[in-house]
Design a protein around this motif. Structure first.
Motif, short mmCIF file in Angstrom:
data_model
loop_
_atom_site.label_atom_id
_atom_site.label_comp_id
_atom_site.label_asym_id
_atom_site.label_seq_id
_atom_site.Cartn_x
_atom_site.Cartn_y
_atom_site.Cartn_z
N ASP A 115 1.04 -1.27 -0.01
CA ASP A 115 0.11 -0.07 -0.01
C ASP A 115 0.85 1.48 -0.02
O ASP A 115 0.42 2.22 0.50
CB ASP A 115 -0.94 -0.02 1.19
N GLY A 116 2.20 1.28 -0.34
CA GLY A 116 2.89 2.56 -0.55
C GLY A 116 3.55 2.67 0.88
O GLY A 116 4.30 3.80 0.93
N GLN A 120 6.52 5.81 0.18
CA GLN A 120 6.12 7.02 0.79
C GLN A 120 7.19 7.90 1.12
O GLN A 120 7.25 9.02 0.90
CB GLN A 120 5.01 7.08 1.62
N ALA A 142 -1.83 2.71 -2.59
CA ALA A 142 -0.63 3.30 -3.07
C ALA A 142 -0.87 4.46 -3.89
O ALA A 142 -0.37 5.48 -3.88
CB ALA A 142 0.45 2.37 -3.37
N THR A 149 2.61 3.04 -9.25
CA THR A 149 2.37 1.74 -9.07
C THR A 149 1.89 0.86 -10.28
O THR A 149 0.94 1.32 -10.72
CB THR A 149 1.69 1.48 -7.79
#
Length: 414
Positions: A115-116, A120, A142, A149
């Protein structure tokens, strides 16, 4: 006529697999939580048996057939729900920027970017990133954060598409190398996507720790391989890559962060790498007997866990669990622990709440259920973040509640 089936073959070196490391019986897919609407539906179970290759010493799951993919569009594991893991990733980002001199002209690629949760932190430093993530729901989180992505599985084909326009200065993967059924395709993809002077880092649970600390509950169907540094070295060398350094980390009960480069890169192998190879040899990781002895310890541990829980229930103790972690589901299903022992479990991830644990069908509730029901003991299933959870749930001491966790044996904590 001989009807004995041919042995399975090693997923790295293709040698026959004839030695059992740990046989955990039949088990459901560990992260396949059951919707409440499916509570009375038939649930598939699959063999959960880890074998060891006597040639390359790769510990790996025996092959099994499943009617649906293990990593689906509605995958329930989101990396951002552990604060200690996020802090680990933030520190890693700072370390890599300083070590490799990464800046706005660099390219960072993460395989299995979820999910990043990690990329990040590179984005915050204006360093270009690309995530590769096969599960659409986690990838979309993400993307919504502004993290580029691609929803793809990693391998040679994806790597060639990436290398044509964004080859990596830093190519990383956390807790993914163990999850791939075709480890040769995966590592070859890393070679293809890495710049000539680029660096690979991979983190995975260390087989040496798994054996030493009896961490058999980290075996589950989504983990195809269990790696030592020596075996990882062999795999990378077979694909024109060289492991030149290693760090030992406390994450996930004891992990390695390996550093790799192209085989013709001039960087010298570190003393830490040489020392770890020697320590693994001294611990018997190049001897099949070490692996065969482990299976007997697993059986003994199962008996200790059941005796521990039975003694608590005989005393009239109420027990709830915390966490819907894969390792917890391996433990519960192998030991046969269900609602006769645990009233419910809780998880901070809302995607897991209002489901049932696979196999045992223990309800997964929001963490507020612990304060509401005031159990005598809270069993911490993700023992690798025990300290974080004990701090989070310290309020159970208000009514005399205690914690239980594996450390490495299952025991009580005040």
């Amino acid at each position: 006529m001989d009807v004995t089936p041919a042995p399975a073959r090693c997923r790295f070196c293709d040698a026959p697999l004839e030695h059992v490391f740990a046989d955990l019986g039949m088990s459901p897919v560990a992260n396949d939580n059951v919707p409440l609407s499916q509570a009375n539906a038939m649930e598939p179970f699959f063999p959960l048996c880890a074998l060891v290759c006597a040639q390359c010493f790769l510990v790996q799951l025996a092959p099994f057939e499943t009617p649906k993919p293990l990593f689906r569009e509605d995958y329930a594991y989101f990396s951002s729900y552990s604060t200690s893991w996020l802090e680990h990733c933030r520190r890693y980002t700072e370390q890599m920027i300083e070590l490799l001199g990464l800046d706005a002209s660099s390219q960072v690629i993460e395989v299995a970017s979820n999910d990043g949760y990690l990329l990040q932190y590179f984005v915050e430093q204006d360093i270009p990133v690309l995530g590769i993530e096969p599960t659409a729901n986690t990838a979309q989180v993400a993307i919504d954060k502004g993290i580029p992505t691609r929803i793809k599985f990693w391998g040679e084909a994806t790597a060639r598409a990436v290398a044509s326009d964004t080859p990596a200065d830093l190519l990383l993967g956390n807790n993914v190398l163990a999850h791939v059924p075709d480890i040769n395709d995966f590592v070859e993809g890393m070679r293809i996507a890495l710049k000539a002077n680029g660096t690979i880092t991979m983190e995975f649970p260390h087989l040496l720790k798994l054996i030493a600390l009896n961490q058999w509950d980290t075996i589950y169907h989504e983990h195809f391989s269990y790696l030592s540094f020596a075996t990882a070295t062999r795999i990378f060398e077979a694909h024109g890559l060289r492991l030149f350094d290693v760090e030992e980390l406390p994450t996930h009960g004891g992990s390695l962060r390996i550093y790799a480069c192209h085989s013709d890169d001039p960087r010298q192998r570190s003393d830490a790498a040489d020392e770890l190879l020697e320590r693994e040899r001294a611990a018997g990781l190049e001897d099949v007997k070490t692996y065969l002895d482990f299976g007997a310890r697993v059986v003994q541990d199962k008996r200790q866990i059941l005796e521990f829980l039975i003694d608590l229930k005989r005393e009239g103790v109420s027990i709830a669990a915390y966490g819907a972690a894969a390792k917890g589901n391996t433990l519960l299903n192998y030991c046969g622990v269900a609602r006769d022992f645990l009233d419910f479990t809780c998880d901070a991830n809302p995607h897991k709440q209002q489901h049932l644990l696979p196999g045992t069908h223990i309800p997964i509730l929001a963490p507020t259920a612990i304060r509401d029901s005031r159990p005598d003991v809270v069993l911490l299933m993700p023992w690798n973040i025990k300290d974080e959870l004990m701090q989070e749930l310290s309020y159970i001491r208000e009514w005399g509640g205690r914690f239980a966790a594996r450390s490495p044996e299952l025991r009580l904590f005040s």
